[in-house]
Write a protein that holds these residues in place. Structure first.
Motif, PDB file in Angstrom:
ATOM      1  N   PHE A  19     -18.191  13.417  -2.155  1.00 17.75           N
ATOM      2  CA  PHE A  19     -18.321  12.637  -3.385  1.00 17.75           C
ATOM      3  C   PHE A  19     -17.123  12.896  -4.296  1.00 17.75           C
ATOM      4  CE2 PHE A  19     -19.852  11.652  -7.629  1.00 17.75           C
ATOM      5  CZ  PHE A  19     -20.451  10.421  -7.429  1.00 17.75           C
ATOM      6  N   VAL A  20     -16.752  14.157  -4.439  1.00 18.63           N
ATOM      7  CA  VAL A  20     -15.597  14.505  -5.275  1.00 18.63           C
ATOM      8  C   VAL A  20     -14.316  13.916  -4.684  1.00 18.63           C
ATOM      9  CG1 VAL A  20     -14.166  16.413  -6.116  1.00 18.63           C
ATOM     10  CG2 VAL A  20     -16.659  16.576  -6.227  1.00 18.63           C
ATOM     11  N   LEU A  21     -14.097  14.149  -3.387  1.00 16.54           N
ATOM     12  CA  LEU A  21     -12.886  13.633  -2.751  1.00 16.54           C
ATOM     13  C   LEU A  21     -12.869  12.106  -2.725  1.00 16.54           C
ATOM     14  CD1 LEU A  21     -12.404  16.103   0.235  1.00 16.54           C
ATOM     15  CD2 LEU A  21     -11.142  16.014  -1.915  1.00 16.54           C
ATOM     16  N   GLY A  22     -14.025  11.503  -2.507  1.00 15.75           N
ATOM     17  CA  GLY A  22     -14.099  10.048  -2.491  1.00 15.75           C
ATOM     18  C   GLY A  22     -13.753   9.450  -3.846  1.00 15.75           C
ATOM     19  N   THR A  23     -14.183  10.101  -4.905  1.00  9.79           N
ATOM     20  CA  THR A  23     -13.844   9.641  -6.247  1.00  9.79           C
ATOM     21  C   THR A  23     -12.335   9.709  -6.464  1.00  9.79           C
ATOM     22  OG1 THR A  23     -15.998  10.358  -7.075  1.00  9.79           O
ATOM     23  CG2 THR A  23     -14.252  10.040  -8.710  1.00  9.79           C
ATOM     24  N   ILE A  24     -11.736  10.814  -6.050  1.00 13.14           N
ATOM     25  CA  ILE A  24     -10.278  10.961  -6.165  1.00 13.14           C
ATOM     26  C   ILE A  24      -9.578   9.905  -5.308  1.00 13.14           C
ATOM     27  CG2 ILE A  24      -8.331  12.484  -5.618  1.00 13.14           C
ATOM     28  CD1 ILE A  24     -10.280  14.844  -6.322  1.00 13.14           C
ATOM     29  N   ARG A  25     -10.087   9.697  -4.090  1.00 11.80           N
ATOM     30  CA  ARG A  25      -9.480   8.715  -3.180  1.00 11.80           C
ATOM     31  C   ARG A  25      -9.519   7.315  -3.774  1.00 11.80           C
ATOM     32  NH1 ARG A  25     -12.511   5.805   0.051  1.00 11.80           N
ATOM     33  NH2 ARG A  25     -14.078   7.438   0.253  1.00 11.80           N
ATOM     34  N   VAL A  26     -10.689   6.910  -4.268  1.00 13.08           N
ATOM     35  CA  VAL A  26     -10.863   5.541  -4.759  1.00 13.08           C
ATOM     36  C   VAL A  26     -10.128   5.306  -6.080  1.00 13.08           C
ATOM     37  CG1 VAL A  26     -12.588   3.921  -5.657  1.00 13.08           C
ATOM     38  CG2 VAL A  26     -13.012   5.146  -3.527  1.00 13.08           C
ATOM     39  N   LEU A  27     -10.236   6.251  -7.006  1.00 15.61           N
ATOM     40  CA  LEU A  27      -9.688   6.033  -8.347  1.00 15.61           C
ATOM     41  C   LEU A  27      -8.218   6.392  -8.484  1.00 15.61           C
ATOM     42  CD1 LEU A  27     -12.661   7.309 -10.542  1.00 15.61           C
ATOM     43  CD2 LEU A  27     -12.100   4.952  -9.888  1.00 15.61           C
ATOM     44  N   TRP A  28      -7.743   7.321  -7.704  1.00 13.96           N
ATOM     45  CA  TRP A  28      -6.372   7.791  -7.898  1.00 13.96           C
ATOM     46  C   TRP A  28      -5.472   7.547  -6.691  1.00 13.96           C
ATOM     47  CZ3 TRP A  28      -3.321  11.773  -5.820  1.00 13.96           C
ATOM     48  CH2 TRP A  28      -2.142  12.018  -6.515  1.00 13.96           C
ATOM     49  N   LEU A  29      -5.917   7.965  -5.512  1.00 15.40           N
ATOM     50  CA  LEU A  29      -5.033   7.937  -4.352  1.00 15.40           C
ATOM     51  C   LEU A  29      -4.870   6.538  -3.755  1.00 15.40           C
ATOM     52  CD1 LEU A  29      -3.304   9.802  -2.627  1.00 15.40           C
ATOM     53  CD2 LEU A  29      -5.305  10.252  -1.200  1.00 15.40           C
ATOM     54  N   ALA A  30      -5.957   5.821  -3.516  1.00 19.10           N
ATOM     55  CA  ALA A  30      -5.870   4.503  -2.874  1.00 19.10           C
ATOM     56  C   ALA A  30      -5.011   3.509  -3.657  1.00 19.10           C
ATOM     57  CB  ALA A  30      -7.263   3.939  -2.623  1.00 19.10           C
ATOM     58  N   PRO A  31      -5.099   3.472  -4.991  1.00 19.31           N
ATOM     59  CA  PRO A  31      -4.221   2.532  -5.702  1.00 19.31           C
ATOM     60  C   PRO A  31      -2.730   2.838  -5.524  1.00 19.31           C
ATOM     61  CG  PRO A  31      -6.011   3.232  -7.137  1.00 19.31           C
ATOM     62  CD  PRO A  31      -6.072   4.089  -5.896  1.00 19.31           C
ATOM     63  N   ARG A  32      -2.417   4.073  -5.188  1.00 22.69           N
ATOM     64  CA  ARG A  32      -1.016   4.471  -5.035  1.00 22.69           C
ATOM     65  C   ARG A  32      -0.496   4.303  -3.608  1.00 22.69           C
ATOM     66  NH1 ARG A  32      -3.117   6.743  -9.251  1.00 22.69           N
ATOM     67  NH2 ARG A  32      -1.922   7.493 -11.021  1.00 22.69           N
ATOM     68  N   VAL A  33      -1.358   4.602  -2.614  1.00 25.26           N
ATOM     69  CA  VAL A  33      -0.874   4.593  -1.220  1.00 25.26           C
ATOM     70  C   VAL A  33      -1.605   3.588  -0.334  1.00 25.26           C
ATOM     71  CG1 VAL A  33      -0.111   7.000  -1.368  1.00 25.26           C
ATOM     72  CG2 VAL A  33      -2.381   6.473  -0.438  1.00 25.26           C
ATOM     73  N   GLY A  34      -2.697   3.011  -0.790  1.00 32.07           N
ATOM     74  CA  GLY A  34      -3.482   2.082   0.008  1.00 32.07           C
ATOM     75  C   GLY A  34      -4.740   2.753   0.556  1.00 32.07           C
ATOM     76  N   LEU A  35      -5.705   1.914   0.935  1.00 32.56           N
ATOM     77  CA  LEU A  35      -6.996   2.433   1.393  1.00 32.56           C
ATOM     78  C   LEU A  35      -6.894   3.219   2.698  1.00 32.56           C
ATOM     79  CD1 LEU A  35      -9.325  -0.578   0.549  1.00 32.56           C
ATOM     80  CD2 LEU A  35      -9.391   1.703  -0.446  1.00 32.56           C
ATOM     81  N   MET A  36      -6.169   2.702   3.667  1.00 30.67           N
ATOM     82  CA  MET A  36      -6.095   3.377   4.967  1.00 30.67           C
ATOM     83  C   MET A  36      -5.392   4.731   4.871  1.00 30.67           C
ATOM     84  SD  MET A  36      -7.195   3.206   7.943  1.00 30.67           S
ATOM     85  CE  MET A  36      -7.106   2.333   9.449  1.00 30.67           C
ATOM     86  N   PRO A  37      -4.201   4.814   4.259  1.00 30.35           N
ATOM     87  CA  PRO A  37      -3.576   6.137   4.125  1.00 30.35           C
ATOM     88  C   PRO A  37      -4.421   7.114   3.310  1.00 30.35           C
ATOM     89  CG  PRO A  37      -1.962   4.422   3.710  1.00 30.35           C
ATOM     90  CD  PRO A  37      -3.302   3.750   3.792  1.00 30.35           C
TER      91      PRO A  37
END
Length: 130
Positions: A19-37
């Motif tokens: 849940f914590v990592l998914g929140t970081i992935r969705v809100l911060w990481l995915a907008p920067r590198v894309g969903l797959m990466p």
């Protein structure tokens, strides 16, 4: 009851981190590198946590037979899928059908493969004796 308790404990530990990592992935990481990466970066962390959590539960709940380990993983996977569907319904206002359809996206398929490995991890830990 021991199998159900082990499955709930396994799910809870890994889901909390996810849940914590998914929140970081969705809100911060995915907008920067894309969903797959972003998913590919998160997956090894979750699988490592699953490895350690599965080792703990095998010892803590005295899971000694491969069938028990598979049952723990299958039940934890079922709980995980129910929790993910509930989150999609409540946080993203999706219907169960929309959630299921979303699992066909490439990044979601990668996550689903990881969730399958999560389900097998108690069995893998028991099988390897690690």
């Amino acid at each position: 009851m021991r199998i159900a308790s082990a499955a709930i404990a396994y799910w809870a530990v890994v889901f909390a981190l996810g849940f914590v990592l998914g929140t970081i992935r969705v809100l911060w990481l995915a907008p920067r590198v894309g969903l797959m990466p972003a998913t590919a970066l998160e997956l090894p962390i979750i699988l490592a946590a699953s490895w350690f959590a599965a080792g703990w539960l095998v010892r803590r709940f005295a899971i000694a037979q491969q069938g028990e380990a598979l049952a723990v993983g299958a039940l934890a996977f079922a709980i995980l899928m129910l929790a993910e569907c509930a989150l999609a319904l409540t946080l993203m206002a999706q219907s169960p059908g929309q959630w299921l359809t979303g699992l066909a996206a490439p990044h979601a398929l990668l996550g689903l493969v990881g969730q399958g490995i999560f389900a097998l991890m108690p069995w893998l830990r028991l099988r390897t004796g690690a």
